[in-house]
Design an enzyme around this catalytic site. Structure first.
Site, PDB file in Angstrom:
ATOM      1  N   CYS A  16       0.870  -1.186   0.000  1.00  0.00           N
ATOM      2  CA  CYS A  16       0.000   0.000   0.000  1.00  0.00           C
ATOM      3  C   CYS A  16       0.910   1.240   0.000  1.00  0.00           C
ATOM      4  O   CYS A  16       2.135   1.121   0.124  1.00  0.00           O
ATOM      5  CB  CYS A  16      -0.843  -0.003   1.261  1.00  0.00           C
ATOM      6  N   HIS A  45       5.511  -5.006   8.696  1.00  0.00           N
ATOM      7  CA  HIS A  45       5.555  -6.391   9.167  1.00  0.00           C
ATOM      8  C   HIS A  45       5.769  -7.364   8.011  1.00  0.00           C
ATOM      9  O   HIS A  45       4.831  -7.995   7.527  1.00  0.00           O
ATOM     10  CB  HIS A  45       4.267  -6.731   9.934  1.00  0.00           C
ATOM     11  N   CYS A 101       2.475   5.977   8.804  1.00  0.00           N
ATOM     12  CA  CYS A 101       1.619   6.175   7.627  1.00  0.00           C
ATOM     13  C   CYS A 101       0.710   7.388   7.874  1.00  0.00           C
ATOM     14  O   CYS A 101       0.130   7.512   8.963  1.00  0.00           O
ATOM     15  CB  CYS A 101       0.773   4.928   7.400  1.00  0.00           C
ATOM     16  N   HIS A 129      -0.958  -4.540  19.511  1.00  0.00           N
ATOM     17  CA  HIS A 129      -0.464  -4.252  18.159  1.00  0.00           C
ATOM     18  C   HIS A 129       0.238  -2.891  18.218  1.00  0.00           C
ATOM     19  O   HIS A 129      -0.253  -1.956  18.876  1.00  0.00           O
ATOM     20  CB  HIS A 129      -1.634  -4.224  17.167  1.00  0.00           C
ATOM     21  N   GLU A 131       0.387  -0.408  16.271  1.00  0.00           N
ATOM     22  CA  GLU A 131      -0.438   0.764  15.910  1.00  0.00           C
ATOM     23  C   GLU A 131      -1.338   1.171  17.080  1.00  0.00           C
ATOM     24  O   GLU A 131      -1.519   2.366  17.353  1.00  0.00           O
ATOM     25  CB  GLU A 131      -1.290   0.450  14.672  1.00  0.00           C
ATOM     26  N   THR A 169      -6.370   0.909  11.724  1.00  0.00           N
ATOM     27  CA  THR A 169      -6.560   0.995  10.257  1.00  0.00           C
ATOM     28  C   THR A 169      -6.720  -0.359   9.569  1.00  0.00           C
ATOM     29  O   THR A 169      -7.206  -0.431   8.446  1.00  0.00           O
ATOM     30  CB  THR A 169      -5.327   1.662   9.606  1.00  0.00           C
ATOM     31  N   SER A 228      -1.548  -7.511  11.176  1.00  0.00           N
ATOM     32  CA  SER A 228      -3.004  -7.549  11.361  1.00  0.00           C
ATOM     33  C   SER A 228      -3.722  -7.691  10.030  1.00  0.00           C
ATOM     34  O   SER A 228      -4.627  -8.504   9.880  1.00  0.00           O
ATOM     35  CB  SER A 228      -3.434  -6.257  12.073  1.00  0.00           C
TER      36      SER A 228
END
Ligand code: SF4
Length: 313
Positions: A16, A45, A101, A129, A131, A169, A228
């Site tokens: 992405c 990851h 990001c 996680h 994030e 996200t 994830s």
């Protein structure tokens, strides 16, 4: 003659814009400052990506105090970091660059905005996680983490009180809808993010899998077990009709015997997995089977995030 296999290749798949930018930032830093460049946490990851960057001179650490040579630059991973991390970097006098990001940074800003308005913030996400750790570390006040519908029922918050929510996200679009529904059932005044927090890449990759999963006996998701969005793609493939779905962390070690009694295979790659791994997998299958490849494109993507000017030579 070799056995025939029908391959359903999901599109979009793989990298992405946020992952592309984060990797590019490490490469630009290596070009500008030479070796080594430190990276806090896996930049994205994916083992293949991390190993490649290591071979180019990146050193991965989990915390800033592990950095041996404090005169070298450090880059924070795409998942985002708690505010305490740049604060520590300043104290240590480190030259740092933040590869969070922009779509994660958007959530950080939302959290701060809700906090300034004195709204309790609920975060839908997966405990531990990176994030989620980063998002929870944006404000001093407590953020209420919910992982499922049950957690919403147990929130220690007044049901009459105005609350706000944000999400990680890379969640399952379907599961998150159920959790949001539960939040709205439990609280009478819910402030939502302006735009869905589950990012375009997560959404598109899941939708692309949904379109082809019911054709498949076996779905292969190239990704990592700590990613994830990879794990969600495996769940989506199963939920939408693939008889089996597995995560492929290492293309070389895949056992071809699993394809003996099947004809239809779905393939996708998580947002942190490079296309070269899809090619490697297809080459391995081509060498052993007669492939009929069907590539479906659910959505065209043209999002690009710029590398900060400060990293350009
Ligand atoms: S998966 Fe989404 S949020 Fe994560 S890096 Fe990619 S674009 Fe950004």
């Amino acid at each position: 003659m070799s056995k025939k296999l029908n391959i359903y290749l999901a599109g979009p798949r793989g990298f992405c814009a946020g992952v592309d930018r984060a990797i590019e930032m490490v490469k630009e830093a290596l070009k500008k400052y030479g070796q080594p460049v430190y990276v806090r946490h896996e930049i994205v990851h994916n083992k293949y990506v991390v190993e490649n960057l290591k071979s180019e001179g990146a050193i991965f650490v989990e915390e800033l105090n592990e950095i041996k040579d404090k005169s070298r630059p450090v880059i924070f991973s795409a998942h985002g970091v708690p505010k305490a991390v740049p604060e520590e970097a300043l104290k240590l006098n480190l030259l740092y660059f933040d590869a969070t990001c922009p779509l994660v940074s958007k959530i950080h800003k939302e959290v701060e905005h809700f906090d300034k308005k004195d709204l309790p913030v609920i975060l839908i996400g997966h405990r531990n996680h990176p994030e989620v750790i980063g998002t929870m570390g944006q404000i001093k006040n407590e953020i209420y983490l919910v992982e499922n519908v049950e957690d919403v029922k147990n929130l220690p918050l007044d049901k009459e009180k105005k609350i706000a929510y944000v999400t990680q996200t890379t969640l399952s679009v379907d599961d998150t809808k159920d959790i949001i529904k539960e939040i709205k059932n439990n609280f009478i005044n819910v402030i939502e993010p302006k735009k869905n927090d589950i990012c375009y890449a997560t959404t598109n990759r899941q939708e692309a899998v949904k379109k082809i999963a019911s054709n498949c006996d076996y779905f292969l998701v190239i990704g990592a077990s700590n990613s994830s969005n990879s794990l969600r793609l495996v769940e989506v493939a199963k939920n939408y009709g693939s008889k089996k779905a597995i995560l492929v962390e290492d293309v070389d070690s895949i056992n071809l015997n699993i394809f003996e009694n099947i004809e239809n295979i779905g393939i996708t790659a998580s947002a942190s997995s490079p296309e070269i791994l899809v090619k490697k997998l297809l080459d391995k299958l081509k060498n052993n089977f007669d492939l009929n490849i069907n590539e479906a494109h659910y959505q065209k993507e043209n999002i690009y995030f710029k590398v900060p000017d400060s990293l350009k030579n």
